[in-house]
Design a protein around this motif. Structure first.
Motif, PDB file in Angstrom:
ATOM      1  N   ALA A  50      47.205  52.991  54.754  1.00  0.00           N
ATOM      2  CA  ALA A  50      48.187  53.175  54.227  1.00  0.00           C
ATOM      3  C   ALA A  50      48.136  53.577  52.874  1.00  0.00           C
ATOM      4  CB  ALA A  50      49.006  51.800  54.142  1.00  0.00           C
ATOM      5  N   ARG A  51      47.225  53.009  52.099  1.00  0.00           N
ATOM      6  CA  ARG A  51      46.832  53.503  50.551  1.00  0.00           C
ATOM      7  C   ARG A  51      46.527  54.749  50.466  1.00  0.00           C
ATOM      8  NH1 ARG A  51      43.082  49.468  47.210  1.00  0.00           N
ATOM      9  NH2 ARG A  51      44.898  48.098  47.445  1.00  0.00           N
ATOM     10  N   ALA A  52      45.604  55.196  51.198  1.00  0.00           N
ATOM     11  CA  ALA A  52      45.333  56.721  51.180  1.00  0.00           C
ATOM     12  C   ALA A  52      46.474  57.552  51.485  1.00  0.00           C
ATOM     13  CB  ALA A  52      44.094  57.121  52.096  1.00  0.00           C
ATOM     14  N   ALA A  53      47.231  57.447  52.378  1.00  0.00           N
ATOM     15  CA  ALA A  53      48.584  58.132  52.725  1.00  0.00           C
ATOM     16  C   ALA A  53      49.251  58.181  51.594  1.00  0.00           C
ATOM     17  CB  ALA A  53      49.183  57.709  53.804  1.00  0.00           C
ATOM     18  N   ALA A  54      49.617  56.973  50.862  1.00  0.00           N
ATOM     19  CA  ALA A  54      50.605  56.852  49.809  1.00  0.00           C
ATOM     20  C   ALA A  54      49.807  57.724  48.511  1.00  0.00           C
ATOM     21  CB  ALA A  54      50.458  55.362  49.495  1.00  0.00           C
ATOM     22  N   ASN A  55      48.808  57.966  48.603  1.00  0.00           N
ATOM     23  CA  ASN A  55      48.095  58.579  47.550  1.00  0.00           C
ATOM     24  C   ASN A  55      47.803  60.189  47.729  1.00  0.00           C
ATOM     25  OD1 ASN A  55      47.897  56.530  45.654  1.00  0.00           O
ATOM     26  ND2 ASN A  55      46.192  55.834  46.506  1.00  0.00           N
ATOM     27  N   LEU A  56      48.378  60.636  48.930  1.00  0.00           N
ATOM     28  CA  LEU A  56      48.327  62.010  49.330  1.00  0.00           C
ATOM     29  C   LEU A  56      48.917  63.076  48.250  1.00  0.00           C
ATOM     30  CD1 LEU A  56      48.333  62.186  53.207  1.00  0.00           C
ATOM     31  CD2 LEU A  56      46.467  62.727  51.626  1.00  0.00           C
ATOM     32  N   LYS A  57      48.490  63.884  48.088  1.00  0.00           N
ATOM     33  CA  LYS A  57      49.016  65.125  47.045  1.00  0.00           C
ATOM     34  C   LYS A  57      50.000  65.868  48.039  1.00  0.00           C
ATOM     35  CE  LYS A  57      45.841  64.792  42.916  1.00  0.00           C
ATOM     36  NZ  LYS A  57      44.925  65.489  42.086  1.00  0.00           N
ATOM     37  N   ALA A  58      50.932  66.836  47.401  1.00  0.00           N
ATOM     38  CA  ALA A  58      51.510  67.639  48.244  1.00  0.00           C
ATOM     39  C   ALA A  58      50.625  68.409  48.812  1.00  0.00           C
ATOM     40  CB  ALA A  58      52.573  68.402  47.225  1.00  0.00           C
ATOM     41  N   THR A  59      49.490  68.959  48.118  1.00  0.00           N
ATOM     42  CA  THR A  59      48.805  70.132  48.710  1.00  0.00           C
ATOM     43  C   THR A  59      48.032  69.449  50.068  1.00  0.00           C
ATOM     44  OG1 THR A  59      46.821  69.335  47.001  1.00  0.00           O
ATOM     45  CG2 THR A  59      48.255  71.406  46.638  1.00  0.00           C
ATOM     46  N   SER A  60      47.713  68.053  49.945  1.00  0.00           N
ATOM     47  CA  SER A  60      47.197  67.732  51.281  1.00  0.00           C
ATOM     48  C   SER A  60      48.335  66.986  52.324  1.00  0.00           C
ATOM     49  CB  SER A  60      46.316  66.371  50.577  1.00  0.00           C
ATOM     50  OG  SER A  60      45.353  66.583  49.806  1.00  0.00           O
ATOM     51  N   ALA A  61      49.573  66.593  51.653  1.00  0.00           N
ATOM     52  CA  ALA A  61      50.518  65.961  52.489  1.00  0.00           C
ATOM     53  C   ALA A  61      50.963  67.406  53.652  1.00  0.00           C
ATOM     54  CB  ALA A  61      51.521  65.540  51.784  1.00  0.00           C
ATOM     55  N   ALA A  62      51.226  68.619  52.975  1.00  0.00           N
ATOM     56  CA  ALA A  62      51.916  69.550  53.501  1.00  0.00           C
ATOM     57  C   ALA A  62      51.181  69.966  54.999  1.00  0.00           C
ATOM     58  CB  ALA A  62      51.925  70.751  52.622  1.00  0.00           C
ATOM     59  N   PRO A  63      50.020  69.925  54.717  1.00  0.00           N
ATOM     60  CA  PRO A  63      49.198  70.560  56.046  1.00  0.00           C
ATOM     61  C   PRO A  63      49.252  69.353  57.088  1.00  0.00           C
ATOM     62  CG  PRO A  63      47.535  70.947  54.374  1.00  0.00           C
ATOM     63  CD  PRO A  63      48.965  70.216  53.710  1.00  0.00           C
ATOM     64  N   LEU A  64      49.457  68.044  56.644  1.00  0.00           N
ATOM     65  CA  LEU A  64      49.475  66.962  57.573  1.00  0.00           C
ATOM     66  C   LEU A  64      50.977  67.027  58.281  1.00  0.00           C
ATOM     67  CD1 LEU A  64      48.029  63.978  55.831  1.00  0.00           C
ATOM     68  CD2 LEU A  64      47.040  65.220  57.779  1.00  0.00           C
ATOM     69  N   VAL A  65      51.860  67.425  57.444  1.00  0.00           N
ATOM     70  CA  VAL A  65      53.332  67.457  58.026  1.00  0.00           C
ATOM     71  C   VAL A  65      53.402  68.772  58.845  1.00  0.00           C
ATOM     72  CG1 VAL A  65      55.694  68.244  57.292  1.00  0.00           C
ATOM     73  CG2 VAL A  65      54.489  66.446  56.098  1.00  0.00           C
ATOM     74  N   ARG A  66      52.708  69.860  58.459  1.00  0.00           N
ATOM     75  CA  ARG A  66      52.722  70.918  59.577  1.00  0.00           C
ATOM     76  C   ARG A  66      52.074  70.681  60.915  1.00  0.00           C
ATOM     77  NH1 ARG A  66      50.307  74.184  56.296  1.00  0.00           N
ATOM     78  NH2 ARG A  66      52.142  75.178  55.123  1.00  0.00           N
TER      79      ARG A  66
END
Length: 248
Positions: free
Chosen positions: A67-83
Motif C-alpha cells: 500500500a505504501r509503495a502504491a501510494a508513492n507511485l508517480k504518474a510515469t509509473s502509475a499510468a503503465p499500471l493503469v494501462r
C-alpha cells in the motif's frame, strides 16, 4: 342509428385518436418513451448492484505492491499500471455486462455502462463499443446511447459544451475527461470507430432525434486519473488550436 350519427361518432373517435397520438409524440419528444424507460430503469437497478459487487471484489493484478509503495507511485509509473489493468479487465468483458459508471453533470446523467452496442445491450443503458478500448489504454473509448427510448441517456447530448466534464468510473481507476468538440457525421462513417493512437472518449447518439441517418459524436480528452492503487495524476491537455488526430 342513422348514418349521420355514425359519421359523427367516427369523426369524434378519429379526432380523439389524433389528439392522443399528438400527445404521445410530444411526450416522447420532450422527455422520453415512458414504457421503455421503465424496462431500462429496472435493468439499471440490477446493473448497479452487479457493478457494486464487481468493484468490491475487484483485485488489481498489481496487488502485490504494498500500500505504501502504491501510494508513492508517480504518474510515469502509475499510468503503465493503469494501462495493464485496463487491458486485463477488457479481456474479461462479455456483452451486456456492467463495466463502469458514466457521470455527465451537464446532462444530469449517472448510468452504468454495459459492454456492447448491440440492440439488447443498449436497452440496458449506454453501451461501450467492444471494438474500441477502455479508459487508460491510451486509445479510443467509444460509448453509444439512445436519445428517445430506454431511459434516453443521451437525449440532450447536443447540450454538451467544450469544457464540460465527463467522469467514467471503472473498477481499476476513475477517469475525468473534458469535452473538446463535437461532430455530426453520416451513420455510414465507420471511420469514426477507428483509434488513432491517443486516448479520447467518444459519446455517440443518433441524430437528429427520432432518426438514425446521422451520428452526433462528442469528443472528450482525459485530464485526470485516480487509480485504484497509486496517487491520482493529471494529464496535460493539448493546447487550444492544436491539430486533432484524424477522425477526432
Amino acid at each position: 342509428m342513422t348514418m349521420r350519427l355514425v359519421a359523427r361518432i367516427g369523426g369524434s373517435l378519429l379526432i380523439g385518436a389524433g389528439a392522443l397520438g399528438l400527445g404521445w409524440a410530444l411526450l416522447v419528444w420532450r422527455w422520453q418513451d415512458p414504457f421503455t424507460a421503465l424496462y431500462s430503469a429496472h435493468k439499471q437497478a440490477r446493473l448497479s448492484d452487479s457493478y457494486a459487487r464487481l468493484v468490491a471484489s475487484y483485485r488489481p493484478s498489481s496487488s502485490r505492491t504494498t500500500a505504501r509503495a502504491a501510494a508513492n507511485l508517480k504518474a510515469t509509473s502509475a499510468a503503465p499500471l493503469v494501462r495493464r489493468e485496463a487491458d486485463r479487465f477488457r479481456r474479461t468483458l462479455r456483452p451486456g455486462q456492467p463495466l463502469g459508471r458514466l457521470r455527465v453533470p451537464r446532462l444530469g446523467l449517472s448510468a452504468v455502462v454495459v459492454a456492447g452496442t448491440d440492440v439488447e445491450s443498449l436497452k440496458k443503458g449506454p453501451g461501450w463499443y467492444t471494438g474500441s478500448f477502455l479508459p487508460g489504454e491510451g486509445e479510443l473509448v467509444y460509448v453509444a446511447g439512445h436519445r428517445t427510448t430506454y431511459l434516453a441517456p443521451f437525449a440532450r447530448i447536443d447540450r454538451l459544451q467544450p469544457g464540460d466534464l465527463v467522469r467514467l468510473e471503472m473498477p481499476y481507476a476513475t477517469f475525468l475527461y473534458r469535452v473538446r468538440r463535437h461532430v455530426i457525421v453520416p451513420a455510414s462513417d465507420l471511420g469514426r470507430l477507428r483509434s488513432h493512437g491517443r486516448e479520447v472518449l467518444a459519446l455517440q447518439a443518433c441524430h437528429p432525434r427520432f432518426f438514425a441517418t446521422q451520428r452526433y459524436i462528442v469528443y472528450a480528452e482525459p485530464v485526470r486519473v485516480a487509480p485504484r492503487q497509486g496517487r491520482p495524476y493529471t494529464i496535460t491537455a493539448r493546447k487550444p488550436g492544436s491539430k486533432a488526430a484524424p477522425g477526432t
